[in-house]
Design an enzyme around this catalytic site. Structure first.
Site, short mmCIF file in Angstrom:
data_model
loop_
_atom_site.label_atom_id
_atom_site.label_comp_id
_atom_site.label_asym_id
_atom_site.label_seq_id
_atom_site.Cartn_x
_atom_site.Cartn_y
_atom_site.Cartn_z
N ARG A 66 0.89 -0.96 0.30
CA ARG A 66 0.07 0.20 0.09
C ARG A 66 1.16 1.18 0.20
O ARG A 66 1.94 1.57 0.80
CB ARG A 66 -1.26 0.12 1.40
CG ARG A 66 -1.64 0.28 1.37
CD ARG A 66 -3.14 0.43 2.37
NE ARG A 66 -2.49 0.35 3.53
CZ ARG A 66 -3.56 0.86 4.20
NH1 ARG A 66 -4.67 0.75 4.44
NH2 ARG A 66 -2.90 1.19 5.76
N THR A 118 -0.80 7.65 -1.14
CA THR A 118 -2.19 8.18 -1.84
C THR A 118 -2.45 6.64 -0.72
O THR A 118 -4.19 6.62 -1.42
CB THR A 118 -2.34 7.11 -3.32
OG1 THR A 118 -1.30 6.44 -3.37
CG2 THR A 118 -1.04 8.76 -3.51
N ASP A 155 -1.37 -2.34 13.31
CA ASP A 155 -0.97 -3.16 11.89
C ASP A 155 -0.54 -3.92 11.80
O ASP A 155 0.38 -4.67 12.79
CB ASP A 155 0.61 -2.28 12.01
CG ASP A 155 1.47 -2.07 9.74
OD1 ASP A 155 1.05 -3.93 9.54
OD2 ASP A 155 0.62 -2.01 8.64
N ASP A 191 3.06 -5.80 10.49
CA ASP A 191 3.90 -5.96 11.50
C ASP A 191 3.47 -6.57 12.84
O ASP A 191 5.30 -7.40 13.27
CB ASP A 191 4.08 -4.23 11.93
CG ASP A 191 4.80 -3.23 11.51
OD1 ASP A 191 5.23 -3.70 10.17
OD2 ASP A 191 4.18 -2.25 10.79
N1 U5P Z 1 -4.06 -2.76 7.98
C1 U5P Z 1 -3.66 -3.33 9.04
N2 U5P Z 1 -4.07 -2.63 9.48
C2 U5P Z 1 -5.13 -1.56 9.75
C3 U5P Z 1 -5.59 -1.61 8.32
C4 U5P Z 1 -4.45 -2.12 7.32
O1 U5P Z 1 -2.49 -3.79 8.85
O2 U5P Z 1 -5.49 -1.34 10.93
C5 U5P Z 1 -3.21 -3.51 6.31
C6 U5P Z 1 -3.36 -4.65 6.26
O3 U5P Z 1 -1.87 -5.67 6.50
C7 U5P Z 1 -3.90 -5.36 5.20
C8 U5P Z 1 -3.65 -3.73 4.45
O4 U5P Z 1 -3.02 -5.64 4.20
O5 U5P Z 1 -3.46 -2.70 4.90
C9 U5P Z 1 -5.13 -3.52 4.12
O6 U5P Z 1 -5.58 -2.58 3.91
P1 U5P Z 1 -6.71 -2.19 2.27
O7 U5P Z 1 -5.73 -1.72 0.57
O8 U5P Z 1 -8.23 -2.13 3.43
O9 U5P Z 1 -6.34 -0.92 2.75
#
Ligand code: U5P
Length: 215
Positions: A110, A114, A206, A209
């Site tokens: 990600r 952005t 996260d 992590d």
């Molecule tokens: N992600 C997290 N915690 C959060 C939000 C996102 O770990 O509170 C990470 C996840 O690992 C997942 C990705 O792979 O971001 C999903 O983000 P999205 O594409 O749904 O925004």
């Protein structure tokens, strides 16, 4: 502002054991080893729900007492497809449940500015289009990664996809449902929403992590 999605296409796996484990998972004091174990355990509960409708066929079994007509799985085989990296944390639990499943990988990262997903690695079983795919990522936040992964799997000809996440945000559910009307979503909890950094609130931080100890 509340986000509306179709609750009929989301299964919330809210078994008491799931809720208990999820509370420990959310706790910032929970360490890496326990976090990883809990993600794996929760994946088993989700896998159990997500495979509830698998078709069965009769099979004859000789028990030590007599012949019996029993059931075995029939029909299409399964593929487990983790979205890298956090999705890896759910694979072992699902493989315990479905040892014959093949495992494909979809790498998405990600963009920190952005929040847009980018695909950097994809390796799927050759016959993935004949399999039921369990697409897994512990967090469904904006839905960007899941939507991109779903689009990729659809392009490979996969017709039956079940998205398994542990914590989902309403925004992510809506984005996925809008982009892919036939995917079935499974989550242990649907949280309040996203913060300005696109983290789920209250969420658990996260997931990648915390699974891999890279905090
Ligand atoms: N992600 C997290 N915690 C959060 C939000 C996102 O770990 O509170 C990470 C996840 O690992 C997942 C990705 O792979 O971001 C999903 O983000 P999205 O594409 O749904 O925004």
């Amino acid at each position: 502002m509340s986000v509306s999605y179709d609750p009929a296409r989301v299964t919330v796996v809210d078994h008491p054991l799931v809720q208990h484990k999820l509370s420990i998972l959310r706790d910032e004091k929970t360490g890496t080893k326990q976090f990883r174990d809990l993600v794996s355990e929760l994946a088993v509960f989700e896998g159990y729900e997500a495979t509830r409708d698998l078709p069965l066929e009769d099979v004859q079994v000789a028990t030590p007492i007599r012949e019996a007509t029993c059931k075995q799985l029939a029909g299409r085989k399964l593929a487990i497809v983790p979205i890298l990296r956090a999705g890896l944390g759910m694979v072992d639990g699902l493989l315990e449940l479905i040892p014959a499943a093949r495992v494909g990988h979809i790498g998405m990262y990600r963009d920190e500015v952005t929040h847009e997903p980018h695909e950097y690695y994809c390796k799927l079983p050759q016959d993935v289009d004949e399999r039921i795919c369990l697409l897994v990522d512990p967090m469904l936040a904006t839905g960007g990664s899941a939507t991109a992964a779903l689009e990729y799997l659809r392009k490979q000809g996969v017709s039956d996809i079940r998205l398994l996440c542990i914590v989902a945000a309403p925004e992510g559910i809506k984005a996925v449902q809008d982009a892919d009307p036939s995917v079935k979503i499974f989550a242990c909890a649907v949280d309040e929403g996203l913060n300005e950094s696109a983290y789920i609130v209250p969420g658990l931080g996260d997931a990648g992590d915390r699974i891999f100890g890279t905090l």
